[in-house]
Design an enzyme around this catalytic site. Structure first.
Site, PDB file in Angstrom:
ATOM      1  N   PHE A 172       0.853  -1.192   0.000  1.00  0.00           N
ATOM      2  CA  PHE A 172       0.000   0.000   0.000  1.00  0.00           C
ATOM      3  C   PHE A 172       0.883   1.234   0.000  1.00  0.00           C
ATOM      4  CE2 PHE A 172      -2.428   3.481   1.882  1.00  0.00           C
ATOM      5  CZ  PHE A 172      -3.530   3.480   1.050  1.00  0.00           C
ATOM      6  N   ASP A 194       9.223   2.605   1.838  1.00  0.00           N
ATOM      7  CA  ASP A 194       8.039   3.341   2.279  1.00  0.00           C
ATOM      8  C   ASP A 194       7.858   3.059   3.767  1.00  0.00           C
ATOM      9  OD1 ASP A 194       5.520   4.189   2.988  1.00  0.00           O
ATOM     10  OD2 ASP A 194       4.541   3.510   1.149  1.00  0.00           O
ATOM     11  N   LYS A 254       2.823   9.332   8.540  1.00  0.00           N
ATOM     12  CA  LYS A 254       1.877   9.107   9.642  1.00  0.00           C
ATOM     13  C   LYS A 254       2.304   9.634  11.023  1.00  0.00           C
ATOM     14  CE  LYS A 254      -0.987   5.478   7.771  1.00  0.00           C
ATOM     15  NZ  LYS A 254      -0.589   4.935   6.467  1.00  0.00           N
TER      16      LYS A 254
HETATM   17  C1  LIG Z   1      -0.894   5.227   5.082  1.00  0.00           C
HETATM   18  C2  LIG Z   1       0.154   4.824   4.122  1.00  0.00           C
HETATM   19  C3  LIG Z   1       0.396   5.568   2.950  1.00  0.00           C
HETATM   20  C4  LIG Z   1      -0.467   6.724   2.545  1.00  0.00           C
HETATM   21  O1  LIG Z   1      -0.374   7.810   3.401  1.00  0.00           O
HETATM   22  P1  LIG Z   1      -1.423   9.009   3.269  1.00  0.00           P
HETATM   23  O2  LIG Z   1      -0.941  10.006   4.276  1.00  0.00           O
HETATM   24  O3  LIG Z   1      -2.779   8.455   3.559  1.00  0.00           O
HETATM   25  O4  LIG Z   1      -1.331   9.521   1.881  1.00  0.00           O
HETATM   26  C5  LIG Z   1       1.454   5.186   2.148  1.00  0.00           C
HETATM   27  N1  LIG Z   1       2.219   4.133   2.457  1.00  0.00           N
HETATM   28  C6  LIG Z   1       2.020   3.396   3.570  1.00  0.00           C
HETATM   29  C7  LIG Z   1       2.922   2.241   3.869  1.00  0.00           C
HETATM   30  C8  LIG Z   1       0.962   3.704   4.431  1.00  0.00           C
HETATM   31  O5  LIG Z   1       0.737   2.943   5.509  1.00  0.00           O
END
Ligand SMILES: *Cc1c(COP(=O)(O)O)cnc(C)c1O
Length: 398
Positions: free
Chosen positions: A139, A224, A253
């Site tokens: 994701f 990420d 986050k």
């Molecule tokens: C939550 C998340 C995103 C997206 O972040 P947003 O602030 O909602 O755009 C991207 N990568 C990972 C691994 C995430 O958990």
């Protein structure tokens, strides 16, 4: 009609229907506790989806936000921003990176990472070497770049055409990744632990092998760490526990305790490929967000948050494993620090609702995995409380 119900009715009239919302109206938070509009108390093991790593309204962050809000909320990135500079210094001093680009979300941080990777590749190797390999069940956010990078069909449905140049391979399978690398490949982008995809941990040594594969082919390794960063796995960044360093890392986050922020970090030479005019953001790294980020990072570094995350993570996993002994439908308990998944042979959606009724906020991903991503300040007592409610729910489930 209850206060909460009135808000829910109004929500249903004006808010876009992009979320299947639970009937909960949180209005106040402190530490691991949340209260709804009718005064009901909840123990929050979701933490705004791994955002409130220091708990709700951490006093030092709140004080920093109050102070900054009365001094300077925003100014343009045409100028030098002291809070932004200080937060970048903290991030660079405590990671592999030399340079930071600030934006407002995880998806935007990943956009910046992909733009940097492709720009670097085109400047170093010429056009056409632009493919990025990512993982199935990954994701990476909801923008076009984010969903193109994401290895889950359901979030792409109906949105074609997507951004070209992404291929998805099974997470943790080094041979599949090796076989997929071609002349057009420029980068490999992975989460250290897949969060939304079901708390999937990599096999031992996987990231060392990925790193080596990148070295062999001149590929960039993009991690990420939007969910795994900022202390979540028990170290400031998850890559530290893999014995490697990425070329690019993205954060968001947990970085500012709830004020919107994103960051893309890279080394000196690589970062030089995004020169003046190549990328930008109006709000990215503004004084308010970065003041919150400084207070968050200083708290993470100077108080024993990471220790607590490791010890409480181990304790929580132990207690969940005891429940696994008791309930045959629990097939696996896995995690690192305070990102923990409980895989089940049955659907978990209803359990989330039952838990909420009992004052416990939890989450279920990919249908059958309960995911626990509580504030990193959680106490043994609070974990005991959660375990007792979960035991209740599980006992009613069979
Ligand atoms: C939550 C998340 C995103 C997206 O972040 P947003 O602030 O909602 O755009 C991207 N990568 C990972 C691994 C995430 O958990």
């Amino acid at each position: 009609m209850s206060q909460s119900q009135q808000w829910i009715d109004r929500n249903d009239r004006v808010i876009a229907k992009t979320y299947g919302r639970y009937p909960l109206v949180p209005v106040r938070g402190e530490g691991c506790k949340l209260w709804d509009a009718d005064g009901k108390e909840y123990l929050d093991l979701l933490a705004g989806v791994a955002v409130n790593n220091l708990g709700h309204c951490p006093p030092k962050v709140v004080a920093a936000i109050r102070e900054q809000a009365g001094t300077l909320l925003h100014c343009s990135n045409f100028y030098n921003i002291p809070q932004q500079i200080r937060l970048a210094e903290l991030l660079c001093d405590n990671s592999f990176a030399d340079r930071v680009f600030f934006c407002n979300s995880g998806a935007e941080a990943n956009e910046a990472a992909i733009k940097l990777a492709r720009k670097y590749s085109s400047e170093k190797y010429g056009a056409g070497r632009s493919e990025v390999l990512t993982a199935l069940a990954s994701f990476h956010g909801r923008t076009y770049c984010g969903i193109s990078a994401t290895g889950q069909e359901k979030i792409k449905e109906g949105f074609a055409p997507l951004l070209p140049g992404f291929r998805h391979l099974p997470f943790g399978d080094i041979e599949a990744l090796r076989a997929a690398v071609g002349e057009r490949t420029c980068a490999i982008m992975l989460e250290p632990i897949q969060g939304e995809g079901g708390v999937n941990l990599p096999p031992e040594n996987y990231f060392r092998q990925v790193h080596q594969l990148c070295d062999e082919h001149g590929l960039l390794l993009i991690l990420d760490e939007v969910q795994t960063g900022c202390g979540r796995t028990g170290s400031l960044f998850a890559y530290e526990q893999e014995g490697i360093e990425p070329d690019i890392m993205t954060l968001a986050k947990g970085l500012a305790s709830g004020v919107p922020i994103g960051a893309m970090l890279a080394g000196e030479e690589l970062a030089a490929h995004l020169g003046p005019g190549t990328h930008g953001s109006t709000f990215g790294g503004n004084p308010l967000a970065t003041a919150a980020g400084i207070a968050t990072l200083e708290t993470l570094l100077n108080e024993d948050i990471l220790d607590n995350c490791r010890s409480m993570g181990a304790y929580f996993q132990d207690e969940l494993e005891k429940l696994q002994q008791k309930y045959a439908f629990i097939t696996e308990v896995r995690g690192r620090g305070l990102i923990i998944g409980v895989e089940m042979s049955i659907e978990g959606g209803e359990m989330v609702k039952t838990a909420m009724a009992k004052g416990l906020l939890i989450n279920c991903t990919v249908g059958k995995v309960l995911r626990f991503i509580p504030p990193l300040i959680i106490s043994r007592n609070e974990i005991d409380q959660a375990i007792s409610i979960l035991d209740d729910i599980f006992s009613e489930t069979v």
